[in-house]
Design an enzyme around this catalytic site. Structure first.
Site, PDB file in Angstrom:
ATOM      1  N   HIS A  72       3.490  -1.692   4.556  1.00  0.00           N
ATOM      2  CA  HIS A  72       4.155  -2.169   3.344  1.00  0.00           C
ATOM      3  C   HIS A  72       5.514  -1.498   3.139  1.00  0.00           C
ATOM      4  CE1 HIS A  72       0.902  -4.689   1.852  1.00  0.00           C
ATOM      5  NE2 HIS A  72       0.047  -3.723   2.149  1.00  0.00           N
ATOM      6  N   ASP A 118      -2.829   1.471   3.129  1.00  0.00           N
ATOM      7  CA  ASP A 118      -3.651   0.279   3.289  1.00  0.00           C
ATOM      8  C   ASP A 118      -2.948  -0.792   4.121  1.00  0.00           C
ATOM      9  OD1 ASP A 118      -1.761  -0.003   1.141  1.00  0.00           O
ATOM     10  OD2 ASP A 118      -2.747  -1.883   0.630  1.00  0.00           O
ATOM     11  N   GLU A 119      -3.733  -1.729   4.610  1.00  0.00           N
ATOM     12  CA  GLU A 119      -3.247  -2.945   5.260  1.00  0.00           C
ATOM     13  C   GLU A 119      -2.152  -2.663   6.300  1.00  0.00           C
ATOM     14  OE1 GLU A 119      -4.231  -6.251   1.831  1.00  0.00           O
ATOM     15  OE2 GLU A 119      -2.216  -5.400   1.873  1.00  0.00           O
ATOM     16  N   VAL A 120      -2.467  -1.754   7.201  1.00  0.00           N
ATOM     17  CA  VAL A 120      -1.519  -1.384   8.246  1.00  0.00           C
ATOM     18  C   VAL A 120      -1.771  -2.247   9.483  1.00  0.00           C
ATOM     19  CG1 VAL A 120      -0.674   0.474   9.712  1.00  0.00           C
ATOM     20  CG2 VAL A 120      -1.397   0.973   7.366  1.00  0.00           C
ATOM     21  N   GLU A 144      -8.838   2.393   3.505  1.00  0.00           N
ATOM     22  CA  GLU A 144      -8.616   2.286   4.946  1.00  0.00           C
ATOM     23  C   GLU A 144      -8.381   3.632   5.618  1.00  0.00           C
ATOM     24  OE1 GLU A 144      -6.710  -1.716   3.589  1.00  0.00           O
ATOM     25  OE2 GLU A 144      -7.240   0.206   2.700  1.00  0.00           O
TER      26      GLU A 144
END
Length: 753
Positions: free
Chosen positions: A277, A336-338, A388
């Site tokens: 992000h 998160d969301e890597v 995560e």
């Protein structure tokens, strides 16, 4: 202060009493006899530890009476130090006809008591423009109070859409009113960098601004029917001949906001999200990547590169400035969301992993987080990350924020690893998810403690918070609508830790609305009860709505236009004799409009039963391991497996992140009638009975209930239900009712194939 251990507390039974409409309800409340009157002549005394609290208390009196109270060595209002009160936020409040005393061991406890008194004072004191009163009256009461959970948080994403400093202050004010104590401020993301970093000025001169994106366009489309979706013009500028959206906070603005929140005993927890992000930063500083690219990968935006020392230098420089602004013990790094696939393509990354004994990309992710945690710890801070961060291994000293509801073991693993855990699961605590009539109930009944934890392990759960992601929240009014009044349910759950008196809570909530009106909070109005949006009738039907608030006005239109404050008022029941569409909305005396209900009336004959021959119990169900945007696309796919289902539910064996299930067969209707069906889906579903569309809840969205009716004869009726899950956690519930009965599960004996 970030508290890392806390037990839950049992509370005494609540008593619904209109004299005490307090949210969250106190741990113990005993009503007294009589009242205490406060006038300009009333004196206030306080222990010298509580100077700020006297100032905060006097703001209430100045707003209500036009004058503050004079200090005295002994006064009929006293703020007292009590070393015997062990809880950090605990307090005792005693009000008698002769005086008022708040006792606590800490300034925080005193302030929580003041906010209780604030809710007992007339709602009009919240209106700075209202006529001043000559006296304020409080009911006699004895309260002993303390919270069940140490972390009672609210999160606000200011990256996707930007919010003014004045709104952040208002947000803090509302949090304080309901005793919330942690404000998680999501300051950076792909769409915008919102905090000044002096060492890297382009983060805000460039990264804080963007041309309109697809989310902005979606909001603009919705704004045609709802002004809350109008993008705030104060954040739109012309730069280099382009229309740009954005904004950022200076470091001084944030320091001032931190002080403002601290005076109300709220910690601001900043989040600088990395290693993923980070597009807003990479656009200006491409050295942060492994290959110089800045784009979306297979899942999310490409992350910064953990194999470059320059990445760590950048991260440490940024967080050093963040720590100078925010004194909070906890700092959020995101994590998160890597999208790690890009790391796997880099020769330099592979060499770095080999040199450092890192086995896989999840381990590389954890290497970055663990290294940053050591840096945080060296500065006397604690690291928080989204759940995560546990995947590749994490130190037990990191704090884990659980959000992925479809990974239920994540908080359990974290707790068993020794990590402190904060619960923020998307269902029901993502307040950017569209609310429906079940939203407040679901928040109120949320249990922060996972079932798989024993009593000792459960101590790792220090509380919860609600998150507001702002992709589809472009205005301050829309933000208000999305978090209020849901936040009051969370406040009660985390402070009182009681789910046994929901009706008492609703009664007290109704009394809070006038206070919120005076605070200019654009809250979501209560749902109109028993609204079936796809209505069926044989001869005639009647539109008759019981108002959830006495001073509401119900207005409607029949020409397809949206109800306005001057539309026809529904004063008496309206008889419906033909198929038509009616739009209905509630209005408050100050002009606030509630949700618009579109009621499609359809005159219908009873569907005759079918005679398929021999039938057996259950429904034929087909499972598809694929992603579908709409249920209509399922028919073009090939099923992966079939099974027999005796209920409308997703089997526990389903593990695919995206899937579809179709249910085919019959329902054995016990009697002639117009049946109502209620379909809750996350993501989407369409219900057909007797080849008639009954409920259309299609598309990829959060858990929302939609409903509809169908006229059925007794006997077997064809039944078709298609359900899709797009990824990120599913929910599927189907209920029915007949003749106004409470919705109930469809009996398994009804299903035939």
């Amino acid at each position: 202060m970030c508290v890392c251990t806390w037990g839950t507390l049992k509370t005494q039974a609540q008593t619904a009493d209109r004299r005490f409409p307090i949210i969250p309800y106190p741990t113990s409340l005993t009503a007294g006899a009589g009242t205490f009157k406060i006038t300009a002549a009333t004196k206030i005394s306080a222990d010298n530890r509580f100077g700020n609290e006297v100032l905060q208390f006097n703001k209430l009196f100045k707003q209500g009476m036009g004058v503050g109270l004079s200090p005295a060595k002994t006064g009929s209002i006293a703020l007292k130090y009590d070393a015997m009160i062990s809880a950090e936020e605990g307090y005792k409040l005693i009000i008698t006809p002769k005086g008022l005393t708040i006792a606590a061991k800490t300034p925080t406890g005193i302030f929580r008591g003041i906010e209780t008194i604030r809710q007992l004072l007339p709602a009009g004191i919240e209106d700075a423009g209202a006529k001043k009163l000559t006296a304020l009256t409080l009911p006699a009461v004895n309260i002993e109070d303390q919270p069940a959970y140490a972390w009672r948080g609210m999160h606000l994403d200011v990256s996707r859409h930007f919010f003014s400093i004045s709104y952040l202050r208002k947000f803090i004010d509302v949090m304080a009113l309901y005793k919330m104590n942690k404000f998680h401020l999501h300051l950076t993301d792909d769409q915008g960098w919102r905090i000044e970093i002096k060492k890297y000025p382009k983060l805000t001169t460039e990264g804080a601004w963007r041309t309109f994106n697809s989310q902005d366009s979606a909001c603009m489309k919705k704004a045609k029917d709802n002004p809350d979706f109008v993008i705030d013009p104060q954040h739109i500028v012309q730069k280099n001949g382009k229309t740009m959206y954005g904004g950022f906070y200076t470091q001084q603005q944030m320091k001032d906001l931190v002080a403002y929140a601290a005076a109300k005993h709220i910690d601001i927890i900043p989040e600088i999200d990395m290693p993923g992000h980070m597009m807003a930063a990479i656009n200006s500083y491409p050295f942060l990547t492994c290959n110089g690219e800045n784009k979306f990968g297979e899942l999310f935006s490409l992350p910064i590169c953990p194999a470059n020392e320059s990445t760590y230098e950048f991260a440490q420089n940024v967080f050093t400035e963040i720590m100078d602004i925010f004194p909070s013990k906890c700092i959020h790094i995101g994590g998160d969301e890597v999208d790690r696939t890009d790391w796997g393509k880099s020769v330099a990354v592979k060499e770095f992993m080999k040199q450092n004994g890192i086995k896989d990309l999840a381990g590389l992710h954890s290497y970055f987080i663990n290294r940053m945690e050591k840096f945080f710890n060296s500065k006397g801070r604690k690291l928080i990350g989204w759940d995560e961060i546990i995947e590749g291994g994490i130190s037990p000293t990191a704090i884990v924020m659980y959000w992925r509801g479809w990974v239920p073991d994540a908080p359990v693993k974290a707790a068993k690893n020794g990590n402190t855990v904060i619960m923020t699961p998307g269902e029901p605590l993502y307040f950017d998810n569209l609310p429906d009539k079940n939203s407040i109930y679901n928040v109120y009944h949320f249990n922060p403690i996972p079932k798989k934890l024993n009593a000792q392990e459960a101590k790792a759960i220090i509380g919860a918070q609600a998150n507001i992601w702002s992709e589809m929240i472009p205005s301050e009014n829309r933000a208000d609508y999305m978090f209020m009044p849901r936040m009051t349910a969370l406040a009660e759950r985390l402070w009182t830790n009681n789910t046994d008196d929901y009706q008492s809570y609703l009664n007290r909530l109704t009394q809070q609305y006038k206070r919120l009106d005076n605070l200019k909070v654009h809250y979501r109005l209560p749902d109109l009860p028993n609204m079936i949006t796809e209505r069926v009738f044989i001869a005639t039907d009647t539109l008759n709505i019981n108002k959830p608030m006495a001073d509401m006005q119900i207005r409607f239109t029949t020409d397809g236009t949206l109800p306005q404050a001057n539309s026809t008022e529904l004063k008496t029941p309206l008889v419906i004799a033909k198929s038509e569409t009616i739009k209905v909305a509630a209005f408050t005396p100050i002009g606030s409009r509630g949700d618009i209900y579109t009621i499609n009336y359809k005159k219908q004959t009873y569907a005759e039963p079918v005679k398929p021959g021999t039938v057996t119990p259950g429904l034929n169900s087909t499972y598809y391991k694929a992603f579908f945007k709409q249920t209509s696309l399922i028919s073009k796919a090939k099923g992966d497996s079939i099974f027999i289902s005796n209920s409308i539910s997703v089997p526990s064996t389903v593990t695919a992140p995206s899937f579809a299930i179709t249910y085919r067969g019959y329902i054995d209707v016990p009697a002639d009638g117009v049946y109502s069906f209620y379909l809750t889906c996350d993501d989407g579903g369409v219900l057909k009975i007797a080849d008639r569309v009954v409920v259309d809840n299609d598309g990829n969205h959060s858990a929302i209930e939609k409903n509809g009716q169908v006229a059925l004869r007794k006997g077997l009726q064809k039944f078709d239900l298609d359900f899709i899950e797009g990824g990120g956690g599913f929910k599927l519930i189907l209920k029915y009712s007949l003749n106004g009965s409470e919705p109930a599960e469809i009996p398994a004996s009804w299903f035939k194939k």
